[in-house]
Design an enzyme around this catalytic site. Sequence first.
Site, mmCIF file in Angstrom:
data_model
loop_
_atom_site.group_PDB
_atom_site.id
_atom_site.type_symbol
_atom_site.label_atom_id
_atom_site.label_comp_id
_atom_site.label_asym_id
_atom_site.label_seq_id
_atom_site.Cartn_x
_atom_site.Cartn_y
_atom_site.Cartn_z
ATOM 1 N N HIS A 155 0.836 -1.225 0.000
ATOM 2 C CA HIS A 155 0.000 0.000 0.000
ATOM 3 C C HIS A 155 0.862 1.262 0.000
ATOM 4 O O HIS A 155 0.442 2.301 0.505
ATOM 5 C CB HIS A 155 -0.939 0.039 1.207
ATOM 6 C CG HIS A 155 -1.738 -1.211 1.392
ATOM 7 N ND1 HIS A 155 -2.976 -1.403 0.815
ATOM 8 C CD2 HIS A 155 -1.454 -2.362 2.052
ATOM 9 C CE1 HIS A 155 -3.430 -2.602 1.141
ATOM 10 N NE2 HIS A 155 -2.516 -3.218 1.876
ATOM 11 N N SER A 276 15.964 20.279 -18.044
ATOM 12 C CA SER A 276 14.810 21.134 -18.281
ATOM 13 C C SER A 276 15.250 22.342 -19.084
ATOM 14 O O SER A 276 16.364 22.845 -18.903
ATOM 15 C CB SER A 276 14.222 21.580 -16.949
ATOM 16 O OG SER A 276 13.512 22.797 -17.102
ATOM 17 N N LYS A 282 17.569 21.010 -13.054
ATOM 18 C CA LYS A 282 16.777 19.788 -13.156
ATOM 19 C C LYS A 282 17.511 18.630 -13.807
ATOM 20 O O LYS A 282 18.254 18.787 -14.762
ATOM 21 C CB LYS A 282 15.509 20.061 -13.976
ATOM 22 C CG LYS A 282 14.505 20.896 -13.234
ATOM 23 C CD LYS A 282 13.741 20.110 -12.194
ATOM 24 C CE LYS A 282 12.735 19.240 -12.875
ATOM 25 N NZ LYS A 282 11.603 18.889 -12.074
ATOM 26 N N GLU A 289 9.902 7.621 -17.317
ATOM 27 C CA GLU A 289 8.546 8.126 -17.601
ATOM 28 C C GLU A 289 8.064 7.643 -18.959
ATOM 29 O O GLU A 289 6.893 7.283 -19.135
ATOM 30 C CB GLU A 289 8.543 9.661 -17.544
ATOM 31 C CG GLU A 289 8.789 10.185 -16.138
ATOM 32 C CD GLU A 289 9.113 11.669 -16.112
ATOM 33 O OE1 GLU A 289 8.696 12.410 -17.027
ATOM 34 O OE2 GLU A 289 9.789 12.095 -15.166
#
Length: 475
Positions: A155, A276, A282, A289
């Site tokens: 969980h 970025s 970044k 992803e």
Amino acid sequence: MALWGGRFSDAPADAVFALSRSVHFDWRLAPYDLRSSKAHLAVLEKSGILSKEIASSIRKAIGELQSEVASGKFLPIAADEDVHSALERGLTEKLGEIGGSLRAGRSRNDQVATDLKLFAIDHMLEIARLISELQIALMEKAAEYGDAPAPGFTHMQHAQPVLFGHELAKHVHAFARDIDRIMDWLERTSVSPLGAGALSGSSLPLSPETTASDLGFSTSAGNSIDAVSDRDFVAEALFILSLVGIHLSRIGEEWCLWATTEFGWAHVADAYSTGSSIMPQKKNPDMAELARGKAGRLVGNLTGVLTMLKGLPFAYNRDLQEDKEPLFDSIDTLLLVMPAITGMVATTSFDRRKMLAATPLGFSLATEIADFLVRAHVPFASAHEAAGKCVALCESQGIELHQLTDEQFASVHPQLTKDVRSVLTTEGALAARITKGASSPAAFAEQIKVLKKENADTASVIASKSKAFSEMMGQ
Ligand code: ARG
């Protein structure tokens, strides 16, 4: 070049030709089409339908086309409808009228099913090889962190300690099932449709079993109507590819989470990260992803084909032309994603110190207290209750389980003697796991040994099947 037209008084309208046309995407079937044409030619020759002389000039022309297609010298033109018509134009340009001889006893219906099967077999073997390489990267990373404790989650909450190598090795099992599915699919797919003709077989003395074995199939189709309409192999392949994509997406999700500042466990190598355009600081796990995102398109391709097949009348219907782009896309997608994820896995490093520090948090050793009591013959329900009380006591005092005093343990349950402290360490909890497949150092060592052997065994099966396939293609 049109493969039909004798009974028509008008040429197809431009819009009809545009909608019919598939050569811009099915051209990649050309090598398989030429190879299966060679197999068909051999039976036409053997049965005496084509003379030795004609057969040998056609064979030579096919050989030339094979090299011209490979080098890009022969390409489809605007007037070609599909890969089959383009290649027949190629033969006719070389041979004149006899270039059209191969259509005897063969229809595009059995031809396209055969070509697509050969394409699928070739590429599913390549996918299996890439999965096996990803398994190697995962196993190496798992072995590197085989002694590193980390919190295990259910969980998404701290549950029990695990070895981080065990956490990584779980993926190897999922991919082993994917390879297994490909192997199993290969067996079922190994039935040649060639010889089914348009739908009812042929009145010419062909030999479907001969063409089947020439092309490396185990057998030829037992029902010609089924042979030309069966796309189970496409649907099943798309399911397998979707599941591979889903497994990759779950790796992607973990990497994204572990690379957050809040977790700070994973350091993804620069070569596998992106920056970025506005925020100079970044470093994003875009590969992870993309692996997560591409799963959506793989599932989309599967559902597209299943929906196209639903309620479809048997034998050939033009709807079946819609089988190719989803299959090509799913294969191309994984050919892109898999090497990037393999590289990302191989080059990520993990922060042992942070993982270790996080391991006991969230009272993740509470089950050890319950198991300690069970070993002292306390029924589990009471043991669970007592361990829960220890947690409640800690929460009320803002301390961890190992900080409870001997008196506090005894006040919760008389059998909670000070020996309980031996299981209230991460190392103790991990070492205590004695079952097969458990997250103990001993079980993990055994697991990695078995995984490595299985991986080496399947890799050699994949290599020998790929070798046999490319030898068949080269004949
Ligand atoms: N381009 C077609 C396909 O991909 C080939 C088969 C065409 N057959 C037919 N009867 N029109 O399915």
